[in-house]
Design a protein around this motif. Structure first.
Motif: not given
Length: 78
Positions: A14-20, A33-38, A53-57
């Motif tokens: 998602r766009p917010g995940e790319i920037f984060g 990629l282990h997405i933690v922040n956005q 929900r503080n998940k990691i994607r």
């Protein structure tokens, strides 16, 4: 809600995940990629925030995207 394609040459972020995205979230060796922040928009402006929900994607990292990320990191080192 916008549908996302399953384009194998594009990471499904998602766009917010790319920037984060941080360097620590990129696993070039396993191609994930282990997405933690956005990045989120708040009253105060843009802020880094955890995912819902503080998940990691975990998102597959296509070869083409890995190549572009590596090239970017070489051009703009920390």
């Amino acid at each position: 809600m916008q549908a996302r394609s399953a384009d194998p040459g594009r990471a499904q972020q998602r766009p917010g995940e790319i920037f984060g995205l941080s360097i620590e979230e990129i696993a070039f060796d396993s191609r994930w990629l282990h997405i933690v922040n956005q990045v989120r928009v708040t009253k105060e402006g843009l802020v880094f925030a955890p995912l819902k929900r503080n998940k990691i994607r975990a998102v597959p990292l296509p070869d083409r995207v890995a190549h572009v990320l590596k090239r970017h990191m070489e051009t703009f080192p920390r």
